[in-house]
Design an enzyme around this catalytic site. Structure first.
Site, PDB file in Angstrom:
ATOM      1  N   TYR A 143       0.854  -1.188   0.000  1.00 30.47           N
ATOM      2  CA  TYR A 143       0.000   0.000   0.000  1.00 30.47           C
ATOM      3  C   TYR A 143       0.894   1.244   0.000  1.00 30.47           C
ATOM      4  CZ  TYR A 143      -3.595  -3.304   1.654  1.00 30.47           C
ATOM      5  OH  TYR A 143      -4.475  -4.348   1.799  1.00 30.47           O
ATOM      6  N   ARG A 146       1.858   2.591   3.880  1.00 33.63           N
ATOM      7  CA  ARG A 146       2.223   1.753   5.022  1.00 33.63           C
ATOM      8  C   ARG A 146       2.980   0.510   4.570  1.00 33.63           C
ATOM      9  NH1 ARG A 146      -2.860   1.583   3.415  1.00 33.63           N
ATOM     10  NH2 ARG A 146      -4.278  -0.143   3.809  1.00 33.63           N
ATOM     11  N   CYS A 155       8.279 -17.869  15.833  1.00 33.25           N
ATOM     12  CA  CYS A 155       7.078 -17.759  16.669  1.00 33.25           C
ATOM     13  C   CYS A 155       7.224 -18.700  17.855  1.00 33.25           C
ATOM     14  CB  CYS A 155       5.826 -18.166  15.903  1.00 33.25           C
ATOM     15  SG  CYS A 155       5.217 -16.913  14.768  1.00 33.25           S
ATOM     16  N   CYS A 159       0.899 -21.781  14.058  1.00 35.94           N
ATOM     17  CA  CYS A 159      -0.463 -22.083  13.635  1.00 35.94           C
ATOM     18  C   CYS A 159      -0.373 -22.815  12.303  1.00 35.94           C
ATOM     19  CB  CYS A 159      -1.249 -20.793  13.439  1.00 35.94           C
ATOM     20  SG  CYS A 159      -1.143 -19.676  14.844  1.00 35.94           S
ATOM     21  N   CYS A 162      -0.892 -20.914   8.943  1.00 36.71           N
ATOM     22  CA  CYS A 162      -0.138 -19.653   8.846  1.00 36.71           C
ATOM     23  C   CYS A 162       0.042 -19.201   7.406  1.00 36.71           C
ATOM     24  CB  CYS A 162       1.228 -19.810   9.500  1.00 36.71           C
ATOM     25  SG  CYS A 162       2.257 -18.331   9.339  1.00 36.71           S
ATOM     26  N   ARG A 164       2.239 -17.267   6.382  1.00 35.96           N
ATOM     27  CA  ARG A 164       3.682 -17.231   6.063  1.00 35.96           C
ATOM     28  C   ARG A 164       4.375 -18.538   6.400  1.00 35.96           C
ATOM     29  NH1 ARG A 164       3.054 -12.027   8.270  1.00 35.96           N
ATOM     30  NH2 ARG A 164       2.164 -10.882   6.528  1.00 35.96           N
ATOM     31  N   ASP A 322      -6.185 -17.901   3.836  1.00 30.10           N
ATOM     32  CA  ASP A 322      -5.377 -17.809   2.614  1.00 30.10           C
ATOM     33  C   ASP A 322      -5.104 -19.206   2.052  1.00 30.10           C
ATOM     34  OD1 ASP A 322      -5.144 -15.031   2.696  1.00 30.10           O
ATOM     35  OD2 ASP A 322      -3.441 -15.128   4.070  1.00 30.10           O
ATOM     36  N   LYS A 366      -6.031  -6.387   0.947  1.00 30.04           N
ATOM     37  CA  LYS A 366      -7.239  -6.862   1.623  1.00 30.04           C
ATOM     38  C   LYS A 366      -8.477  -6.260   0.982  1.00 30.04           C
ATOM     39  CE  LYS A 366      -4.711  -7.202   5.959  1.00 30.04           C
ATOM     40  NZ  LYS A 366      -3.435  -6.639   5.460  1.00 30.04           N
TER      41      LYS A 366
END
Ligand SMILES: *Cc1c(COP(=O)(O)O)cnc(C)c1O
Length: 405
Positions: A143, A146, A155, A159, A162, A164, A322, A366
């Site tokens: 964007y 940002r 981590c 998860c 994930c 990534r 995703d 998004k």
């Protein structure tokens, strides 16, 4: 509606009395029982020390098999561990996992199954095309105003869905050499007013490292806000120490996005961690991934959203999952997400309603999905549908003519 009438006069307490925060959602074993059984040598100080939690993460089939009764699919998937996303679960989070039910939501989010090895149509390693929008390693500039700054690949707990998973958990930790380049890029691009620190989980790093990053970013005049994306309050609430929050509050405006999946995560420990962050003036938002059989019932989703608002976390994003490799067993139809949104909007506090978005494959960013509410027009009137399905008219102002006096 059948509800018991409470007589306020009898119930009312004088000021100063605190509401109790009983653990409201499920009946999994409380941490002390789990601790005594599986970590009998751990002292209270150990258990509440985030370094101890990291050192004692569950990362092997052998260790995991001692804590839970592994299903065949889980056991076989562990044989491939390392080929895909690694396994890691903090002892604290493991204490929330059911030892005998492979379908328990938190267990499914953390323990690999054979479904992970199944590649379905449309799945990719990097569906969001983050690597293509990366001007320097570890920075995604999609964007105009940002950037997403991936400060670590590490981590405390991984998860299984994930976004990534292609890159996290491979190296030991963060990479300060990359940081310098990323900060130089941000400094050289005055259009960047918002920096989002993510990873990996930035809050797995030490206070000094986090402070180094925040202080360098704060020296850049055009950086107006900084955000941290983390799951620490849910998987490693011990990380939120008085020292950490005292340091963080020096770098306001600092916001935080907390990854939450299921009401079972909202324990007294997580509640306390969020309270400490909120008390230090950090606005808290949540990010939740919509997951099949885990949080895709309206009841569960509503309980989670209400539970978050109660601990001062504003539901920010509900993500369509995703399409990473091996994610079919986690993904729901988009209609499910719309159903969640529709079941919340209007039916409960607007503060409890997240934005439902798809992060567009290919790097489109998004994109919000909202059920259609504009029914049509009649003359100047706009016909719009409310949460109960009733149609209302709004006398729209059309063009300059209507403004003539
Ligand atoms: C999500 C995301 C952001 C932040 O988006 P917001 O809608 O402002 O929260 C920024 N950059 C990238 C690459 C992202 O994926």
């Amino acid at each position: 509606m059948q509800q018991k009438v409470v007589h306020i006069e009898e119930q009312e307490e004088p000021p100063g009395c605190c509401p109790t925060n009983a653990f409201p959602f499920s009946n999994h074993p409380p941490s002390p029982t789990f601790r005594q059984r599986h970590f009998p040598l751990a002292t209270d100080d150990d258990w509440h020390d985030w370094h101890w939690q990291l050192r004692n993460r569950i990362t092997s089939l052998k260790k995991l098999g001692k804590l839970i009764d592994l299903s065949d699919s889980e056991r076989q998937a562990m044989a491939f561990n390392g080929a895909t996303l690694p396994l890691a679960i903090t002892p604290y989070y493991a204490s929330l996992i059911s030892p005998d039910n492979p379908q328990q939501p938190l267990r499914r989010t953390m323990v690999p199954t054979l479904s992970e090895l199944l590649v379905s149509q449309g799945e990719e390693h990097d569906p969001l095309g983050e690597d293509n929008h990366s001007p320097v390693p570890g920075l995604v500039h999609r964007y105009p105003d940002r950037v997403l700054f991936l400060v670590t690949d590490y981590c405390s707990s991984y998860c299984r869905y994930c976004t990534r998973s292609r890159m996290v958990g491979r190296r030991k930790s963060h990479s300060p050499a990359r940081w310098q380049k990323a900060i130089a890029y941000i400094a050289a691009n005055p259009g960047i007013r918002d920096v989002l620190l993510s990873g990996g989980d930035p809050l797995t790093m030490g206070d000094e490292q986090i402070e180094w990053l925040l202080s360098r970013l704060r020296r850049i005049p055009h950086v107006e806000m900084i955000r941290i994306g983390t799951k620490a309050p849910m998987v490693l609430p011990q990380r939120i120490t008085p020292e950490l929050v005292a340091m963080l509050k020096k770098y306001h405006p600092l916001w935080m996005s907390i990854h939450c999946t299921h009401p079972d995560e909202l324990t007294p420990e997580a509640t306390k961690a969020c309270a400490m962050l909120a008390d230090s003036g950090i606005p808290l938002g949540s990010q939740t991934v919509l997951l099949s059989g885990i949080n895709d019932s309206l009841d569960t989703m509503r309980t989670l959203m209400h539970g978050l608002v109660k601990i001062r976390v504003k539901p920010y994003y509900l993500y369509q999952c995703d399409p990473i490799i091996g994610s079919a067993h986690f993904r729901t139809p988009v209609s499910k997400g719309l159903e969640m949104y529709q079941g919340l909007r209007g039916h409960t506090s607007g503060y409890a309603v997240p934005n439902y978005v798809i992060d567009a494959p290919g790097g489109g960013g998004k994109i919000p999905l909202i059920p259609e509410t504009v029914v049509g027009r009649e003359g100047n009137d706009l016909l719009i549908r409310n949460y109960e399905g009733k149609v209302y008219r709004y006398p729209d102002v059309i063009g300059a003519a209507s403004r003539a006096s």
